[in-house]
Structures are given as structure tokens and as C-alpha cells.
Motif scaffolding. Sequence first.
Motif: not given
Length: 399
Positions: A378-390
Motif C-alpha cells: 500500500n505504498q501507491e498514490s491512490l484514492v478510492h471510494d465506492g460512492g464517489p460524489q466528486q
Amino acid sequence: MPHRHARTALPYAAAAALVGGLLAFGATDRADAAVPDTIPLKITNNSGRSDAVYIYDLGTQLSSGRQGWADAGGGFHAWPAGGNPPTPAPDAAITGPAPGQSKTIRIPKFSGRIYFSYGQKLDFRLTTGGLVQPAVQNPSDPNRNILFNWSEYTLNDSGLWLNSTQVDMFSAPYAVGVQRADGGVSTTGHLRSGGYNAVFSALRGQPGGWSGLVQTRSDGTVLRALSPLYGVETGALPASVMDDYVNRVWQKYSTSTLTVTPFADQPNTKYYGRVSGNAMNFTNSSGAVVTSFQKPDAASIFGCHKLLDAPNDNVRGPISRTLCAGFNRSTLLSNPSQPDTSAANFYKDGVTNHYARAVHAQMADGKAYAFAFDDVGNQESLVHDGGPQQAYLTLDPLS
């Protein structure tokens, strides 16, 4: 749409699950409502540059498998047929925000890239096989002297994965973010103050050919640092740059065992590596050989491919990505149990991926995609969400 790391904006485990027809992520963290067909992407220009900015949203439409581009409203346009030699692609540029301003576009359910360029539009071409990505390691590439970069993303029914990437090059800095279903915002990709110039300074000061990765324009503008894979492929970085470390690893594990536990959630799944001749053979807990790796060269290590190929399976791929991370971070000698997920132990050997070391050292949160399997631990530059608003893309200062 080909990518150097085949899991565009998806962690290895999620991509492997997706290939199998079941997406591992999103089942427990997605919003009750379905992910809409498009979501807003707010682009903020904090670059401090006066140049015009151009934005592109290019990728594969997940509902149809067709390659194409999206306009500012998120509308999909399939690429027309290409040619040989490649023909100019339609102008897919979206005018970006002025300095200090923001602009919101909509992005559709793609697996693709969001490019941005300063000063002039990018030159995209189409072959009979689809879109030709810029290849700035080639001096004759039409985009060689343009300052540009890209983010990678996947938006599907299970949510958004959006990353900043340095797998191919380190260039114009930016950060990515997502507003979650609960209203909170996650961001990653910002450099430390002065971090942009510090990466180039570190490479220029590193003996052994690493300064050859830095590309400048004839007017003196620093454009980017090539990844070490492209450095080796173009001769800018010596092909022998990792040999000493590889030789020491091979020597150590000819008389001792390397234990690989590739799945954090499966601590009892272990593989045991021993070197015999030119091969490192891995056995399972029953003692049966499950896969073997020939002694890798620098290109295999930096690209996490060729002799360290990582298929989307449950054995060779997971072992290979663990080895790839261990070689790039130079943790294989210091820790016989891999993966080593403690960043404090990374890049300590004199022979290492100094490009990845320099990039990670200047990230505000320490996270980056500096090589293809930088998501190990988990050293990566990643954002994640299952219900993204923006979603957010912030263009940062080149300083």
C-alpha cells in the motif's frame, strides 16, 4: 488502450478480481445508490504557470469495450479507424482552467487516463490497433518537447479508483482526490514544498547514470525524468545498473530460503524460494515447485515484466509482484520474509531504484506509483471510494 502497468488505477488484487469477473472492492464501501454514469471532476490550476492548459479524458468505455474520448460533459466519442502510418486523432482537448482558477468537467465510466498539457495541445495518433500513447522516451515523438502529465482512473459500478502515477515518468506535478459518500475528501499526490526540483536534483547527483533520465527542452526547461525502465531501454541508464544487487540476492538464496507471503489476508499461504543455478524455484508448503524465475535483468525489475512477468493468476503473479517490489526497494537481502511493507526499510542499499527512492522521498504523504507494483504494501498514490460524489485533479507548482 495499452498501459505500462496493466491495472490502470486499480490495485493488483482488484484488477485480478475484475479479470475473473468479480470486483473485490466496492461491495462493502459503496453507497446505497448506484454510481452514476458520470461524476464531476474539479480541476484546479495551482501551477503558477501562465501557459494555457489542455485536458483530455481518454480510455476504454467499460459498457462497450470501445476505445475513445470523453468531452467536457462526459459524452463518449469512439475513435475512428486509424491507419498505418498512424493518422491524426480527432481533437479531444478540453480547455483547462486559467491560473488560480478551477473548472469542473464530468468523467464517464472509463478505464483510462486524464492527460493535461501546458502551452500546447498534445499530438495523438491512431493506428489500426487504436490510440498511440505519447512515448517521450523516443526523441522523435511529437510530444517530446511538451510539458504534460496524466492521471489514471477507473470509474465503474463499484466506484472510483484514481491515482497519480510516475510509472512512466516524473513530470508536471499534480494531486488527485475524491469526495466520499460521507462528504469527506481523500487526497494524495502532493509533493513536499520544493519537492519537484528536489527530485531532479537527486537524480542529477546520483552516480551511475541516473542523471541521464532527466530530459530538458532546448530553452532549458526541465520537462521530466524518464522512468528507469525507459532509461535502460534507451541507453540513458546502464543495463547493468542492478546487476550487483541481483548477484548478491542470488548468492544469498542459494544457501538460504526466501519466504513469500503474497496475500496480507491469507497469512498461511506461503511460498519458499531457493536459487539453483540461474533459477529461483518456489515451492509450496507441500514442497512442490509451483513456479521458477530466471535471474532478472534491470529491465525486468524496473518494468515488473519479462523475466518477472506477473500474470493475473493466484501463484506466479502474486510471487512476481512481491519479488518486483523487493528488487526495486532493495529489501530482499535485508529481510528474508517478503513482502517487506515497512517504508523505513526501503531503498537502503546503494544499488536500488534511485528514481523511486527520490520520488517517494518528496511526496508529502510518502505515497507514489514509482514502479508498476508500488501498490505492494500500500505504498501507491491512490484514492478510492465506492460512492464517489466528486473527483479532484489539482495542478501543483513546478518548484
